[in-house]
Structures are given as structure tokens and as C-alpha cells.
Design a protein around this motif. Structure first.
Motif, PDB file in Angstrom:
ATOM      1  N   THR A 124      -2.018 -15.066   3.076  1.00  0.00           N
ATOM      2  CA  THR A 124      -2.133 -14.901   1.631  1.00  0.00           C
ATOM      3  C   THR A 124      -3.512 -15.351   1.167  1.00  0.00           C
ATOM      4  N   LEU A 125      -4.116 -14.559   0.288  1.00  0.00           N
ATOM      5  CA  LEU A 125      -5.381 -14.917  -0.362  1.00  0.00           C
ATOM      6  C   LEU A 125      -5.311 -14.447  -1.809  1.00  0.00           C
ATOM      7  N   GLY A 126      -5.635 -15.344  -2.734  1.00  0.00           N
ATOM      8  CA  GLY A 126      -5.626 -14.973  -4.137  1.00  0.00           C
ATOM      9  C   GLY A 126      -4.277 -14.498  -4.630  1.00  0.00           C
ATOM     10  N   GLY A 127      -3.213 -15.013  -4.032  1.00  0.00           N
ATOM     11  CA  GLY A 127      -1.876 -14.628  -4.457  1.00  0.00           C
ATOM     12  C   GLY A 127      -1.393 -13.307  -3.899  1.00  0.00           C
ATOM     13  N   THR A 128      -2.181 -12.668  -3.031  1.00  0.00           N
ATOM     14  CA  THR A 128      -1.803 -11.378  -2.444  1.00  0.00           C
ATOM     15  C   THR A 128      -1.539 -11.546  -0.952  1.00  0.00           C
ATOM     16  N   ASP A 129      -0.526 -10.857  -0.457  1.00  0.00           N
ATOM     17  CA  ASP A 129      -0.165 -10.921   0.957  1.00  0.00           C
ATOM     18  C   ASP A 129      -0.892  -9.832   1.740  1.00  0.00           C
ATOM     19  N   TYR A 130      -1.464 -10.241   2.874  1.00  0.00           N
ATOM     20  CA  TYR A 130      -2.226  -9.321   3.717  1.00  0.00           C
ATOM     21  C   TYR A 130      -1.724  -9.377   5.163  1.00  0.00           C
ATOM     22  N   VAL A 131      -2.157  -8.381   5.941  1.00  0.00           N
ATOM     23  CA  VAL A 131      -1.789  -8.322   7.352  1.00  0.00           C
ATOM     24  C   VAL A 131      -2.994  -7.943   8.202  1.00  0.00           C
ATOM     25  N   CYS A 132      -3.117  -8.561   9.380  1.00  0.00           N
ATOM     26  CA  CYS A 132      -4.178  -8.277  10.358  1.00  0.00           C
ATOM     27  C   CYS A 132      -3.563  -8.301  11.760  1.00  0.00           C
ATOM     28  N   SER A 133      -4.424  -8.289  12.758  1.00  0.00           N
ATOM     29  CA  SER A 133      -4.016  -8.409  14.155  1.00  0.00           C
ATOM     30  C   SER A 133      -4.736  -9.611  14.769  1.00  0.00           C
ATOM     31  N   GLY A 134      -4.219 -10.111  15.898  1.00  0.00           N
ATOM     32  CA  GLY A 134      -4.851 -11.257  16.550  1.00  0.00           C
ATOM     33  C   GLY A 134      -4.407 -11.400  17.984  1.00  0.00           C
ATOM     34  N   ASN A 135      -4.973 -12.390  18.666  1.00  0.00           N
ATOM     35  CA  ASN A 135      -4.697 -12.572  20.086  1.00  0.00           C
ATOM     36  C   ASN A 135      -4.732 -14.054  20.447  1.00  0.00           C
ATOM     37  N   VAL A 152      -9.221 -14.784   7.959  1.00  0.00           N
ATOM     38  CA  VAL A 152      -9.007 -16.218   7.733  1.00  0.00           C
ATOM     39  C   VAL A 152      -9.786 -16.744   6.532  1.00  0.00           C
ATOM     40  N   ASN A 153     -10.832 -16.008   6.120  1.00  0.00           N
ATOM     41  CA  ASN A 153     -11.687 -16.470   5.037  1.00  0.00           C
ATOM     42  C   ASN A 153     -12.258 -15.259   4.313  1.00  0.00           C
ATOM     43  N   GLU A 154     -12.445 -15.378   2.990  1.00  0.00           N
ATOM     44  CA  GLU A 154     -12.916 -14.249   2.195  1.00  0.00           C
ATOM     45  C   GLU A 154     -14.318 -13.810   2.565  1.00  0.00           C
ATOM     46  N   GLY A 155     -15.137 -14.710   3.049  1.00  0.00           N
ATOM     47  CA  GLY A 155     -16.461 -14.375   3.531  1.00  0.00           C
ATOM     48  C   GLY A 155     -17.424 -13.807   2.495  1.00  0.00           C
ATOM     49  N   PRO A 156     -18.012 -14.590   1.635  1.00  0.00           N
ATOM     50  CA  PRO A 156     -17.757 -16.019   1.466  1.00  0.00           C
ATOM     51  C   PRO A 156     -16.603 -16.254   0.508  1.00  0.00           C
ATOM     52  N   GLY A 157     -16.034 -17.454   0.592  1.00  0.00           N
ATOM     53  CA  GLY A 157     -14.959 -17.773  -0.332  1.00  0.00           C
ATOM     54  C   GLY A 157     -13.920 -18.684   0.266  1.00  0.00           C
ATOM     55  N   ASN A 158     -12.701 -18.520  -0.208  1.00  0.00           N
ATOM     56  CA  ASN A 158     -11.602 -19.404   0.174  1.00  0.00           C
ATOM     57  C   ASN A 158     -11.049 -19.063   1.549  1.00  0.00           C
ATOM     58  N   PHE A 159     -10.444 -20.069   2.162  1.00  0.00           N
ATOM     59  CA  PHE A 159      -9.676 -19.836   3.374  1.00  0.00           C
ATOM     60  C   PHE A 159      -8.271 -19.348   3.001  1.00  0.00           C
ATOM     61  N   ALA A 160      -7.640 -18.681   3.949  1.00  0.00           N
ATOM     62  CA  ALA A 160      -6.302 -18.128   3.732  1.00  0.00           C
ATOM     63  C   ALA A 160      -5.251 -19.225   3.716  1.00  0.00           C
ATOM     64  N   SER A 161      -4.130 -18.929   3.102  1.00  0.00           N
ATOM     65  CA  SER A 161      -2.960 -19.798   3.162  1.00  0.00           C
ATOM     66  C   SER A 161      -1.809 -18.999   3.764  1.00  0.00           C
ATOM     67  N   ARG A 162      -0.757 -19.708   4.155  1.00  0.00           N
ATOM     68  CA  ARG A 162       0.462 -19.105   4.716  1.00  0.00           C
ATOM     69  C   ARG A 162       0.152 -18.168   5.886  1.00  0.00           C
ATOM     70  N   LEU A 163      -0.884 -18.500   6.665  1.00  0.00           N
ATOM     71  CA  LEU A 163      -1.234 -17.636   7.791  1.00  0.00           C
ATOM     72  C   LEU A 163      -0.289 -17.912   8.957  1.00  0.00           C
TER      73      LEU A 163
END
Length: 324
Positions: A124-135, A152-163
Motif C-alpha cells: 500500500t502507498l498513499g492509501g492505494t493497494d498495489y501489486v508487483c513481483s519478487g524473488n 518498496v518506495n515511491e522514488g523519491p518519496g515514502n516507503f510502502a506499508s502492508r508489504l
């Protein structure tokens, strides 16, 4: 739009969650090399975020929320600035061997069976839920996941929550459960400046069972400062049409330089779409090799091309910090 795009290129589109040697190292060779200690340089610039317990995944990620999460690339559209390319720091070639679990193609992505150490990332970032891939990657802490920096981060900006990391996800199934992120790491070149050449992030996760991530699902070896132009197999969970995000997809091809010179990233032939961001690039063919990049972005006027950051000393330093 953060900046103009170099003449001849249309606006850049980050491939986020909706929809990526001279001395070539085979999986077998990697397995034979002990994971020697790597140390970050004194000049390493790495941002670390300790995720408050109230911002961890917990029971937040229901199947319904997972289904409605949107591509992470929407966070960073049009983020490639022309003519602002710093040198990607290069050092001595290094690698960390895989950790084993304890218990010929076209640009078209093809469906593959779930792979235990590759999965989906929800955040979650900015109150919105997102999805990615990872390993899952080899680490001293045995609980490190790598993905795209913009996951994980807006680049630049806040770090994600609920990851969370959901290894071997397929059609809503989570055979190894949900792994909450407790710490997030990114090179400051990404977290402070949004430099797409360094679009890589790391998460330390906590076990839902008491067994470490690498013991549960295995972990890929990693390598840095390799030659350019290698051949890779890329994996991810693309969710934009014609994909659904419910199955793991794979591409294979030889890397080439960014044709517009707007980044130090390399591209491979691949038509994966949003949601695949952060999926691993493995040197060679198959998922047992060494990871050497992630799905990062694509140009909307270059069909069937996925770009990933060059893993030099800067990203190695972030890995060293996250994997300790």
C-alpha cells in the motif's frame, strides 16, 4: 509527468505490478561457490525503513484485496529523465550462491508452473493497494526478498506499508502463506532521486510458520558487476491484458542497451505487462541460475521489450545492507 522524454521516445511506462560475460556462470558453477562475505563500501548510500507493526500486512490482504490491487507502475509513469545519467558504479565481480530449500523462446511470455521462491508482492502507498513481483534471494538472515525499487518506495518519496510476499502464488493459492515485510531497503539513488538506473529494492520478511524463507522456499544466488549483454530468463506476474496476474510467466533473451540512452538499464525481448515489476532476471536459462536484475520498465513505443537495472556496486551495497 516528471520530465520530458528524449526526442524519439514516447513517454516511458514503468512495468509495475500489473503487468521483469566474459565469465558466464552457470547454476552449477554458482552452487559450487561458497557465499563468501560481501561488505558495503563506506560510501554506500542505502535507505532503510523499519516497518511499524501497525503498518505490516497482518490480516489486511484478503483474496478480494489481492484481486483489486492495481499495477505498481502507475506510481512511476513518465519517470525517465533524459541527459541525467550518472555512471553506474562498477566494482569487482561478486556473487552469492543459492540457498536450497530444506524439505528456446520468443519475446512472447509463456506460462510456467509456480516456482517456490518467486512470488507476488502486495503493498500500500498513499492509501492505494498495489501489486508487483519478487524473488527470495540468498542472504545471511535467510529472509530477504528482492523486487523493483518502485515496489518498496515511491522514488523519491515514502516507503510502502502492508508489504507482503506470497511465494509460488497461482490463481489465488498461497501454498507457503503470506510473509510480512518488517524492513525495507533501497539505494538512495532511487529513494531520494528516483533514478531509474537503480530501480531495485529489498524487503526483510517475517515467517508465518517460524521457518525461514530460504528454508521454506529456497533462495536464488545473486551476482553483481557482471558483463553487459548477457542472456537472461525473466519471470513475473503480468496482470495487464492479455494477462491476468494469476499465473507466473517467463521470457528469455539477450540484453541490449537502452536505445535512447536515458538509463544504464538493459532490455530483453519480452511482452510482460504491469504487475511483473520486480520479477527476477536469471542469468542463462531457467530459474536455478544467479539473479542479476529485475523487471523495471518499458517504452510505450518499443514493443515487446522489458528493461532492468544493471546490478553494479550501488545495488550490491543495498543488498549487503538488507541481507545481513
Amino acid at each position: 509527468m516528471r520530465s520530458k522524454v528524449k526526442t524519439g521516445a514516447l513517454s516511458a511506462l514503468l512495468i509495475g505490478t500489473l503487468v521483469g560475460v566474459g565469465g558466464f556462470l552457470s547454476a552449477g558453477a554458482a552452487a559450487a561457490i561458497a557465499p563468501g562475505p560481501l561488505t558495503a563500501s563506506a560510501s554506500a548510500d542505502v535507505d532503510r525503513w523499519i516497518v511499524p507493526q501497525t503498518q505490516q500486512g497482518g490480516d489486511y490482504w484478503t483474496p478480494e484485496r489481492m484481486q483489486s490491487a492495481i499495477p505498481g507502475e502507475l506510481l512511476v509513469q513518465d519517470g525517465i529523465a533524459p541527459g541525467v545519467i550518472g555512471d553506474v558504479a562498477v566494482g569487482a565481480t561478486s556473487l552469492v550462491a543459492p540457498q536450497k530449500a530444506d524439505p528456446d523462446r520468443s519475446p512472447r511470455a509463456s506460462r510456467v508452473s509456480p516456482i517456490s521462491h518467486i512470488g507476488k508482492i502486495f503493498f500500500t502507498l498513499g492509501g492505494t493497494d498495489y501489486v508487483c513481483s519478487g524473488n527470495s534471494i540468498s542472504a545471511a538472515n535467510e529472509n530477504t526478498v528482492v523486487t523493483a525499487g518502485h515496489c518498496v518506495n515511491e522514488g523519491p518519496g515514502n516507503f510502502a506499508s502492508r508489504l507482503i510476499f506470497v511465494p509460488a502464488y497461482e490463481n489465488g493459492s498461497a501454498p507457503f502463506g503470506q510473509w510480512n515485510a518488517t524492513e525495507l531497503y533501497a539505494p538512495t539513488q532511487w529513494s531520494n532521486n528516483g533514478d531509474i538506473s537503480y530501480d531495485t529494492g529489498f524487503a526483510i520478511v517475517s515467517s508465518p510458520t517460524g521457518t525461514s524463507l530460504s528454508d521454506s522456499v529456497g533462495a536464488s544466488g545473486v551476482t553483481f558487476n557482471q558483463s553487459r549483454g548477457l542472456t537472461y530468463t525473466a519471470y513475473g506476474y503480468p496482470a495487464a491484458a492479455p494477462f491476468t496476474g494469476e499465473t507466473l510467466q517467463s521470457c528469455y533473451g539477450t540484453a541490449s542497451a537502452d536505445p535512447y540512452g536515458q538509463s544504464q538499464s538493459q532490455g530483453i525481448p519480452c511482452d510482460m505487462t504491469g504487475g511483473s515489476s520486480g520479477g527476477p532476471w536469471m542469468i542463462g536459462t531457467g530459474s536455478n541460475g544467479l539473479q542479476n536484475s529485475v523487471n523495471s520498465f518499458g517504452y510505450n513505443n518499443i514493443a515487446d521489450a522489458m528493461f532492468g537495472p544493471y546490478w553494479g556496486s550501488v545495488i550490491e551495497n543495498a543488498y549487503v545492507a538488507a541481507s545481513a
